[in-house]
Design an enzyme around this catalytic site. Structure first.
Site, PDB file in Angstrom:
ATOM      1  N   LYS A 196      13.581 -10.508 -31.012  1.00 20.46           N
ATOM      2  CA  LYS A 196      14.114 -11.394 -32.055  1.00 20.46           C
ATOM      3  C   LYS A 196      14.569 -12.748 -31.525  1.00 20.46           C
ATOM      4  O   LYS A 196      14.575 -13.734 -32.267  1.00 20.46           O
ATOM      5  CB  LYS A 196      15.273 -10.699 -32.773  1.00 20.46           C
ATOM      6  N   GLU A 211      19.697 -12.773 -42.199  1.00 20.50           N
ATOM      7  CA  GLU A 211      19.881 -11.388 -42.618  1.00 20.50           C
ATOM      8  C   GLU A 211      19.583 -10.505 -41.418  1.00 20.50           C
ATOM      9  O   GLU A 211      18.900 -10.922 -40.473  1.00 20.50           O
ATOM     10  CB  GLU A 211      18.941 -11.058 -43.774  1.00 20.50           C
ATOM     11  N   SER A 270       9.514  -3.185 -28.447  1.00 22.17           N
ATOM     12  CA  SER A 270      10.198  -4.266 -29.151  1.00 22.17           C
ATOM     13  C   SER A 270      11.685  -4.405 -28.879  1.00 22.17           C
ATOM     14  O   SER A 270      12.256  -5.462 -29.114  1.00 22.17           O
ATOM     15  CB  SER A 270       9.985  -4.099 -30.660  1.00 22.17           C
TER      16      SER A 270
END
Length: 972
Positions: free
Chosen positions: A653, A675, A949
């Site tokens: 991210k 969010e 991830s």
């Protein structure tokens, strides 16, 4: 010689002159008076004769034409803008420190009144260093030029602002005649045409306005596109730190002139080294596939070969087509090939023999005597002839220089070229060269093929682009045509007289290679190779629609958000191919976020995956096999994990968060909202905002706050406000809803950092672009260790940022299977899941049309998953388009299956994966066993790449909740 009257000013009129004309004209006027007094009646001819006895000039051009940006380090004691800087008593020692720090050129101020310089300084420095010297002088009288050359100057500054165009050109010509390389400096865009008209190979853009003394370091960036690529572009003044030099390199500058920052440094050698390092081409393994092969063709002599070797050419073409200007004898070719191999060392280029209609005897001679590495067939030879080549074959496909006006005719022509290229590749050709034909000689014509036709062919097959290229045009050609290489011959040669053999210009060769390799380096979103799939699977159209039918994506939002989205679209359109933006982001990701992340081969996990796949295989005797044949399992599995868990904040991210935080600054916004579900995007956004000084509000569902308490604490520690969302199921979908409501209210000051590749246009493109470096890096890393791309690339998928970040690199690679793993929750058959592709249907969610979970009335069905990051009832529109086109296989894993895989990874490799990542691990045995996805056969040795991830610290509670779940059999 009397100086021009317009330049003469007396000391008594200095103040009035400053008001009328500015500092530049005042300095020039005083210099004209000085020169008149110093040189008296001395003639230009007499001074030029004395200059001829000076040591031979040192060539700065080839130094500055090497890859990257190079430092021109300046010595000056004062300046009109800074006043006194350093009363340096030994300028030669300062110059030696610059040279030791890696400077390529030393700039010496020769003006005494404002800058404290002298010609004596120049003479002393020239005697003390081995690198070229730039005379930084206000040249107002042609007699100054031989004086500077006699003192040892190798280059001379000419200010375009001081001279009419004709006089500027005359001064430049005189300088060249003396052996001085003119650097023509521009202070305003209107001066650039006159500077270019001088023919000067060095053009400087000064970020300081010498009339007002104001400095704008972005001014050279804005003007860079106006400087042709066959000139050496130099940015001057205003570089107070190395970061500015790094920006100038990304913008395409070849050199930076730095003065004050170096003069004020406590350690000039170390300071110079810092600026030199900032100008070097950055390490970026993800950019490797965007760098084209460079072939220098038609080399006929040692000088041309040396130029190609100095430019690190990947291939050198030796022409054996009889009757052509560059044709070689076998003996000449053999000598050049031997010399290339002797000089090349570890970086020996591929030696390619150019032929057209060659007979067997010539091919045998090329093999036996020249010992070429490859043979290029340029005469339209049939595939059978190419297949019989005694050495690896390169084959030419010809296109016209101008495409037919009729669209159907253009498409037919492109299709025919693609068909011929594929037939040649099938016959064993290693490379396809795209060229024009129809000239007086067999082979190419030296003219460009129509760009639209060339691009159409290059999108289908890998091509080396040839014909009509030169240093000024090669970068533009590579941005327009996704060629994997470029080939040049006449474009790097000076004009020749009748009967003269063509020869290479070393500077043109160096600049050609440099411009070609830099063209796409800082432009990750420019196509750099074939993508033989429907364009709608690669890019959205102007309205943000994806897919073969353009039926996914778009923008379905309240009218109050349309303006903000249009502003965002325009801002991102300006940044998407802006090399400076991507260079800044690369630097942040490398120095702050820890990129590139590691590629790790998980052998013990691979063995466990194969064992689990064997257990899952449908027994051969069952009736279901007749309907769903099961291919054999691979004998060996080589499993690689792209370790995004090692990035700062523990997941992928951070790539998107840092990029959008930079974008926020470009938008002029002062507040960020985001969010989050699993909390990783929230943590990454809070981190980026803390770094860049932006207030941050993160919306998070109450249920996710409970599940992801450690990440909530991290966000608050980073200064972010975490707002609990209690509506709906209090998960990711509801957090997105609340973030959009906030954005509607505060759109003038706020940028919404959407965390996944979903939502209204242009968000799916923005997030995909910011995450695509995952796959770019992984592809380069795999090629380095395995020599090939994976057989399967697999990622977990919720909204889709991780999945599209990994898979986008491989969408246009037919040899690579793509797969995603959705969250099946309690099981897709129960209806309690988050599998928007397998269990959803087309609908509109959060401003975009995609696949989503909905009931018969079109109402959203809540997603169910133990994984907060996958607990979303939709998927990004590009992934929906890929699924619809069957370009990706879709598998799934239940909560319990994911936890079992999570435990298996931890026990076999000592790595605790995020629960999201564990879904991809859990899906892999099903894919191999043919239980989900394709049933096509796997290679005996299968190479698999998984997007790892994130790390699982945040999911320890899930392990406790599913304590009864055992890892795979055999893993304890």
């Amino acid at each position: 010689m009397t100086p021009p009257a317009a330049l003469v000013r007396t000391a008594s009129t200095r103040t009035a002159s400053r008001r009328r004309a500015g500092v530049l004209e005042e300095i020039a006027a005083r210099r004209a008076v000085d020169i008149a007094a110093e040189l008296g009646d001395a003639t230009y001819r007499d001074l030029a004769r004395a200059a001829a006895a000076a040591p031979a000039p040192r060539d700065a051009r080839l130094r500055l034409a090497r890859p990257g940006l190079h430092l021109i380090a300046e010595i000056k004691r004062s300046s009109p803008s800074a006043g006194a800087i350093d009363p340096i008593a030994d300028p030669a020692a300062q110059a030696r420190a610059y040279e030791a720090g890696g400077a390529s050129v030393i700039s010496v101020l020769c003006e005494p009144h404002w800058f404290g310089g002298s010609v004596a300084d120049l003479r002393a420095i020239r005697a003390s260093v081995a690198i070229p010297i730039l005379a930084k002088e206000f040249v107002v009288d042609p007699r100054q030029l031989p004086v500077l050359r006699a003192a040892g100057a190798d280059l001379v500054l000419l200010l375009a602002a001081l001279h009419p165009a004709r006089r500027l050109a005359d001064f430049a010509a005189r300088a060249r005649d003396l052996g001085l390389e003119p650097l023509v400096e521009v202070h305003a865009e209107r001066e650039l045409d006159a500077a270019l008209a001088t023919g000067a190979r060095l053009v400087g853009i000064n970020s300081r306005n010498l009339r007002t003394l104001e400095v704008d370091p972005d001014y050279p960036i804005r003007l860079r596109a106006r400087i042709p690529d066959d000139r050496i572009a130099i940015a001057e003044s205003g570089a107070r730190d190395p970061a500015t030099v790094a920006r100038w390199r990304a913008a395409g500058y070849d050199a930076a002139l730095v003065g004050e920052a170096l003069m004020r440094a406590m350690d000039p050698r170390a300071a110079a080294a810092a600026f030199v390092a900032a100008g070097a081409v950055p390490e970026d393994i993800g950019a490797a596939h965007r760098i084209p092969l460079v072939k220098i063709c038609g080399v006929v002599d040692d000088a041309g070969l040396d130029a190609a070797l100095a430019a690190n050419a990947d291939a050198i073409g030796l022409n054996f087509v009889a009757g052509t200007p560059r044709a070689l004898t076998i003996a000449e070719g053999a000598a050049l090939a031997r010399r290339a191999r002797a000089a090349g060392g570890a970086r020996t280029p591929t030696i390619v023999a150019i032929t057209a209609g060659a007979d067997d005897a010539l091919l045998a001679a090329l093999t036996a005597h020249v010992n070429v590495d490859a043979i290029q067939f340029a005469g339209g030879e049939p595939p059978a002839r190419v297949a019989a080549s005694p050495r690896p074959a390169w084959a030419v496909v010809h296109l016209p220089a101008q495409a037919p006006a009729d669209t159907a005719d253009r498409e037919r022509l492109a299709a025919a070229a693609v068909a011929r290229a594929r037939s040649l590749l099938d016959a064993g050709a290693r490379r396809i060269v795209l060229d024009t034909a129809g000239g007086p000689h067999a082979g190419g014509t030296g003219t460009r093929a129509d760009a639209s036709l060339a691009a159409a062919v290059a999108r289908e097959v890998p091509v080396v682009l040839a014909g009509g290229l030169n240093p000024a045009s090669v970068a533009g050609a590579l941005l327009a045509v996704p060629a994997v290489g470029v080939d040049v011959a006449s474009g790097v040669e000076p004009p020749r007289g009748p009967g003269e053999r063509p020869r290479k210009d070393p500077l043109a060769v160096a600049l050609f290679a440099k411009r070609a390799r830099a063209a796409r380096f800082d432009r990750p979103n420019v196509a750099s190779g074939p993508t033989p799939v429907h364009p709608g699977l690669i890019e959205a159209d102007a309205r943000g629609h994806w897919g073969a039918e353009r039926d996914f994506g778009g923008r379905f939002v309240p009218e109050t958000l349309v303006g903000a989205l249009e502003q965002l679209e325009a801002a991102y359109a300006a940044l998407r191919h802006d090399p400076v933006f991507w260079a800044e982001l690369r630097e942040l990701l490398a120095r702050y976020a820890g990129r590139p992340t590691a590629l790790y081969r998980a052998d013990r996990l691979a063995a466990a995956v194969l064992a689990e796949a064997a257990r899952l295989r449908v027994p051969a005797g069952r009736r279901a096999v007749a309907r769903r044949p099961v291919a054999p399992l691979p004998t060996r599995l080589r499993l690689y994990l792209k370790r995004e868990d090692l990035a700062h904040t523990g997941a992928h991210k951070i790539n998107n968060a840092l990029g959008q935080a930079l974008l926020t600054h470009r938008l002029g916004k002062t507040r960020v909202i985001a969010e989050t579900g699993a909390g990783q995007h929230g943590v990454a956004t809070a981190t980026a905002c803390a770094l860049l000084g932006l207030p941050c509000v993160v919306f998070m569902g109450e249920e996710d706050i409970r599940r992801q308490a450690p990440n909530v604490l991290r966000m608050r520690a980073l200064g972010a406000e975490v707002r609990s969302v209690t509506s709906g199921t209090a998960t990711l979908k509801d957090a997105v809803n609340e973030a959009m409501r906030d954005w509607v209210t505060n759109v003038a000051t706020t940028h919404y950092v959407l965390g996944s590749a979903m939502g209204p246009h242009p968000y799916p493109t923005i997030v995909r672009d910011l995450q695509r470096r995952i796959g770019d890096e992984a592809a380069a890393q795999l090629l380095a260790v395995e020599g090939r791309l994976p057989d399967l690339a697999l990622a977990c998928v919720g909204g889709g940022s991780n999945a599209i970040g990994l898979l986008s690199r491989f969408i246009g690679e037919p040899s690579v299977r793509l797969a995603v793993a959705e969250a099946a929750g309690d099981g897709i058959e129960t209806g309690r899941h988050a599998a928007a592709i397998l269990g959803g249907s087309p609908g509109i969610l959060h401003g975009s049309r995609s696949l989503m979970l909905q009931d018969r009335d079109g109402q959203v069905v809540e997603a169910v998953s133990a994984s907060a990051g996958l607990d979303y009832p939709g998927v990004g529109p590009q992934l929906a388009a890929l699924a619809e086109a069957r370009r990706i296989a879709v598998a799934s894993a239940t909560d319990r299956e994911a936890v079992a895989a999570m435990k298996a990874v931890t026990l076999t490799e000592g790595i605790l994966p995020a629960l999201e990542t564990a879904h991809a691990i859990a899906a892999l045995p099903k894919l191999l066993a043919g239980r989900e996805g394709s049933t096509a056969a796997w290679p005996d040795e299968t190479l698999v790449l998984i997007g790892f991830s994130g790390r699982g610290d945040k999911d320890l509670a899930a392990l406790e909740r599913f304590a009864d779940v055992e890892p795979w059999e055999g893993v304890r």
